[in-house]
Design an enzyme around this catalytic site. Structure first.
Site, mmCIF file in Angstrom:
data_model
loop_
_atom_site.group_PDB
_atom_site.id
_atom_site.type_symbol
_atom_site.label_atom_id
_atom_site.label_comp_id
_atom_site.label_asym_id
_atom_site.label_seq_id
_atom_site.Cartn_x
_atom_site.Cartn_y
_atom_site.Cartn_z
ATOM 1 N N HIS A 265 81.483 -11.475 -14.006
ATOM 2 C CA HIS A 265 82.307 -11.734 -12.823
ATOM 3 C C HIS A 265 83.370 -12.794 -13.128
ATOM 4 O O HIS A 265 84.572 -12.569 -12.914
ATOM 5 C CB HIS A 265 81.391 -12.191 -11.676
ATOM 6 N N GLU A 266 82.928 -13.920 -13.638
ATOM 7 C CA GLU A 266 83.884 -15.009 -13.903
ATOM 8 C C GLU A 266 84.850 -14.636 -15.027
ATOM 9 O O GLU A 266 86.013 -15.021 -15.001
ATOM 10 C CB GLU A 266 83.145 -16.317 -14.221
HETATM 11 ZN ZN ZN Z 1 84.696 -14.264 -7.515
#
Ligand code: ZN
Length: 501
Positions: A265-266
């Site tokens: 995600h990051e």
């Molecule tokens: Zn996010």
């Protein structure tokens, strides 16, 4: 590029330097700083925030914008010059329309609010949070009035995170999204014993998790020569320069998902910022255009790529080799189903892809009423629980697991939540278009090759930075506006297969 324009860019770069120095202090605060540093750090960051704000709102900025525009009034809409002037003009307006004493009062209230909320959440004591939340809400409403709005004060707040988006449009999207989503979740729940995620809760040594997270982020295309990964309680990505975009994650020895999917995600957020055109570096345009588009990038890599069967066809043997004692008896199919389990969760950040947007809809409904002044703050727990039951069929046993769970309101981030759901919708629209342009992408992912997709995102989204709004980007890519149906199709296909619906 004329002289006046160059002078403007120099001025804006100075401001951006101050902002980025402040951001670095924030990164350090969350990653390295000993607890004893917190008071001094808050004061240092406030000073830099004030300096940055003063530089931006100085009349000089307005004058330079006007001169730069007059120098080349016919610059094409999508040129760097015209975009810079257009976007910064709006930044200037947004930042000058609120009186500075109101900004200071808001900063003070949210500073206090954060700590009061933290304690209230631990103690399950909503009443202690009521007075400060009232104050924050009141200040937020006043800010909305200064910013201005066509229809609902919520529009002014939402626009700070998603320029041009309105509450009416969000309501339309959610109204259309909710019935099929609720229907899908009901069908999944009827068969929820088909999938278990127990295997993800075995023993996973943290040093090995670190290694696999670095390997996966590298493979996706996150550039470690221009980034790094650290540990933080609340994971985030932070762009400090185009050559320095950092990510954080968190590890749990007995639960594999947070680190694995949190990192993807990051990395999705970070690859967006690493991909902005070098010509925009150091200017206010050198970052993602809106929270919704940013979230579309993180969710695409985390979910559409990272929770796909093709991806794990490539990555699972590596994971198995890393954790033979926990995964040697697990099949790819069992693993794939485990990482896609849909469950009833009280907590938004722990929820799965299917239920996630419902959590957002609940908050959006409440926020609209809160901002309009229709719900007394004291009644929020009751309103929350009633809605939660209507949405999910369960009632949170405590406010800690209910109305007190999220950090946003205490920080004054009202109007922020919808962008998470918009991000999911946009991710599905963009991903569909990427696959139309390059049908080989799924086959490449199954071989651990991600550069075709990343390059497509670079060209169509990343390189533009803030030159175009979310709506403009979506129109350019898909020829349409944001809609929920692609995301719904994606969910339907995925869960029909997994749950045999
Ligand atoms: Zn996010």
């Amino acid at each position: 590029m004329g002289e006046k324009y160059q002078a403007l860019v120099h001025h804006l770069m100075d401001i951006r330097n101050v902002n980025r120095a402040e951001a670095l202090l924030g990164w350090d605060q969350q990653v390295n700083m000993p607890p004893g540093g917190s008071k001094a750090r808050a004061s240092q960051m406030a000073t830099l925030a004030r300096i940055g704000h003063e530089m931006l709102t100085d009349e000089q900025t307005d004058l330079m914008l006007k001169e730069a525009h007059l120098e080349n009034p016919d610059a094409p809409y999508d040129s760097d010059e015209a975009s810079m002037i257009r976007v910064v003009r709006e930044d200037y307006r947004e930042n000058t329309c609120i009186p500075s004493d109101l900004i200071a009062e808001h900063a003070e209230a949210t500073g206090l609010g954060h700590n009061i909320w933290k304690e209230a959440r631990v103690k399950n004591d909503f009443a202690s949070f009521v007075p400060i939340l009232k104050r924050i809400l009141d200040l937020t409403r006043r800010m909305a009035d200064y910013i201005g709005y066509p229809d609902h004060p919520y529009d002014a707040l939402l626009g700070q995170y998603e320029r041009g988006m309105t509450s009416k449009e969000v309501k339309r999207l959610f109204d259309e999204h909710k019935p099929p989503l609720v229907n899908l979740i009901a069908r999944i729940n009827a068969d929820d014993d088909r999938v278990s995620d127990d295997i993800l809760r075995r023993d996973y040594a943290i040093d090995k998790q670190e290694q696999i997270c670095v390997d996966i982020a590298t493979a996706l295309g996150y550039d470690f020569n221009r980034g790094r990964i650290d540990v933080a309680t609340h994971p985030f990505a932070m762009g400090l320069a185009q050559g320095d975009v950092r990510i954080t994650t968190r590890y749990n020895k007995n639960f594999l998902s947070p680190a694995l999917f949190g990192t993807m995600h990051e990395a999705g957020h970070a690859m967006y910022e690493q991909g902005v055109s070098p010509a925009l570096e150091g200017t206010p345009l050198s970052r993602g255009t809106s929270l919704g588009v940013h979230e579309s990038q993180s969710r695409m890599w985390e979910n559409m790529v990272g929770r796909s069967k093709g991806f794990w066809g490539w990555a699972f043997p590596k994971l198995q080799a890393m954790f033979p004692e926990s995964l040697s008896d697990v099949s790819l199919e069992t693993f794939y189903r485990a990482i896609n389990k849909v469950g009833q969760s009280y907590i938004r950040v722990e929820s799965d892809e299917a239920t996630y947007n419902l959590h957002i809809m609940l908050r959006f409904e409440l926020e609209l009423e809160m901002v309009a002044g229709n719900i007394p703050v004291e009644n929020l727990p009751k309103e929350w629980n009633e809605r939660f039951e209507a949405f999910f069929g369960i009632v949170p046993p405590t406010d800690t697991l209910g109305v007190l769970q999220d950090i946003h309101w205490s920080n004054g981030l009202i109007g922020y939540f919808p962008t998470y759901a918009l991000g999911n919708m946009l991710a599905a629209q963009y991903y569909k278009r990427a696959l139309e342009d390059h049908p080989q992408i799924p086959a490449e992912i199954a071989q651990g090759k991600f550069d075709t997709l990343l390059k497509w995102l670079n060209v169509n989204i990343h390189q533009h930075g803030r030159k175009f709004t979310s709506a403009e980007i979506t129109q350019r890519i898909t020829g349409e506006s944001i809609k929920s149906s692609e995301y719904m199709k994606y969910l339907d296909n995925k869960y029909t297969e997994i749950y045999g619906l």
